[in-house]
Design an enzyme around this catalytic site. Structure first.
Site, PDB file in Angstrom:
ATOM      1  N   GLY A 201       0.806  -1.215   0.000  1.00 41.58           N
ATOM      2  CA  GLY A 201       0.000   0.000   0.000  1.00 41.58           C
ATOM      3  C   GLY A 201       0.837   1.261   0.000  1.00 41.58           C
TER       4      GLY A 201
ATOM      5  N   THR B  14     -10.331   9.446   4.520  1.00 42.11           N
ATOM      6  CA  THR B  14     -10.226  10.171   3.261  1.00 42.11           C
ATOM      7  C   THR B  14     -10.965  11.498   3.268  1.00 42.11           C
ATOM      8  OG1 THR B  14     -10.806  10.031   0.891  1.00 42.11           O
ATOM      9  CG2 THR B  14     -12.223   8.870   2.420  1.00 42.11           C
ATOM     10  N   ASP B  15     -10.515  12.392   2.401  1.00 41.71           N
ATOM     11  CA  ASP B  15     -11.212  13.651   2.152  1.00 41.71           C
ATOM     12  C   ASP B  15     -12.554  13.446   1.471  1.00 41.71           C
ATOM     13  OD1 ASP B  15      -9.724  12.709  -0.080  1.00 41.71           O
ATOM     14  OD2 ASP B  15      -9.874  14.662  -1.056  1.00 41.71           O
TER      15      ASP B  15
ATOM     16  N   TYR C  79     -17.444   4.838  -2.124  1.00 39.25           N
ATOM     17  CA  TYR C  79     -16.153   4.894  -1.440  1.00 39.25           C
ATOM     18  C   TYR C  79     -16.222   5.826  -0.235  1.00 39.25           C
ATOM     19  CZ  TYR C  79     -11.324   6.309  -0.560  1.00 39.25           C
ATOM     20  OH  TYR C  79     -10.130   6.613   0.046  1.00 39.25           O
TER      21      TYR C  79
ATOM     22  N   TRP D 148      -5.356  12.965  -1.775  1.00 37.42           N
ATOM     23  CA  TRP D 148      -4.568  13.194  -2.999  1.00 37.42           C
ATOM     24  C   TRP D 148      -3.099  12.778  -2.819  1.00 37.42           C
ATOM     25  CZ3 TRP D 148      -6.175  17.983  -6.305  1.00 37.42           C
ATOM     26  CH2 TRP D 148      -7.569  18.022  -6.432  1.00 37.42           C
TER      27      TRP D 148
END
Length: 293
Positions: A12, A104-105, A128, A154
């Protein structure tokens, strides 16, 4: 020496950055990959956590294929909600171990005045994003006093292909690339993210944290900066997101405010263009403009 268990550390993007960072920072580190066993088998999971006796578990596993999640919501939910929930519940039952969980954003969407803060109400618009939000909530509900959620965004960094790599590889083959200009976010260097995560873990921080480099960019601006830094002759052609159809809806603004992290660190995280320069210097050779690893 503190013990760390890194889930997803073999392949990852975030996990590999953690693997590079933790040992030099003084952690006894064990890396776990998906092929090492089924973490959704509760007996296996409990046995792994008992065996490693980790002081901190870093969960860098998850379903990150945003568009594919639209077609495979059940699989995305298993990876992004069921697994972190199982981790948190098992650690709670064992009575030891701190959990650092990465999110996550994409839990945010809609119009917003500036970057999103930890206290803002999430509103995901994709499978997601919804499954990642569900994972956050599960972790904080099951293990509130021994867990923290790091929202990031990002990502670019070594070890796995990312947006910056894709753009630079495309520029070696074409004179121009089309890149979306009306979606903005917070470009983030994975090695910086890993260093922040290590510091938060050492402090046994809890709650939600926005862990991103400083500054905001569009995809177009990130691509342009990467090309400029590598002296590429490629031209960037801005296009609206509507001209780049994708299965999952993307938020127009998912930039994250890192003021809380800056206060903890005692300094503002460095700007993303500075971090990007370091990444490109480390990973790309000046002579060929190719990958340096």
């Amino acid at each position: 020496m503190a013990k760390a268990l890194v889930l997803g550390g073999a392949t990852g993007l975030v996990g590999q950055a953690l693997a590079r960072t933790l040992a030099p920072a003084g952690w006894e580190t064990r890396i776990f990959s998906r092929t090492d066993g089924n973490l959704l088998d509760m007996d296996f999971l409990r046995g792994l956590l008992e065996e490693t006796e980790a002081d901190v578990v870093f969960n860098a596993l998850g379903w990150t294929r945003v568009d594919a999640a639209e077609e495979h919501p059940e699989e995305a939910l298993l990876a992004n909600r069921t697994l972190p929930d199982a981790l948190a519940r098992t650690l709670a039952a064992l009575g030891r171990g701190h959990l650092v969980h990465f999110s996550t954003d994409f839990v945010f969407s809609g119009p917003h005045d500036g970057p999103w803060r930890e206290t803002d109400t999430p509103h995901p618009v994709s499978v997601y994003g919804r499954t990642k939000l569900a994972g956050e909530e599960a972790v904080l509900r099951a293990l509130p006093e021994r867990s923290c959620v790091l929202r990031t965004a990002w990502l670019f960094g070594p070890g796995r292909s990312n947006f910056v790599d894709v753009i630079l590889n495309a520029c070696r083959k074409r004179d121009a690339v089309s890149v979306v200009h009306d979606q903005i976010g917070s470009p983030t260097y994975t090695l910086d993210l890993a260093r922040w995560a290590e510091k938060l873990a050492r402090a046994r921080a809890t709650g939600i944290w926005h862990a991103v480099n400083s500054g905001v960019a569009s995809w177009c601006e990130l691509a342009s900066e990467a090309i400029a830094l590598t002296s590429g002759p490629c031209r960037v052609e801005p296009i609206p997101g509507s001209d780049w159809p994708q299965a999952a809806e993307r938020p127009a603004n998912s930039a994250l405010d890192n003021s809380k992290l800056a206060e903890f660190l005692g300094e503002k995280p460095r700007p993303w263009p500075q971090a990007l320069r370091e990444y490109l210097f480390r990973e790309y050779t000046a002579a060929e403009g190719g990958r340096g690893h």
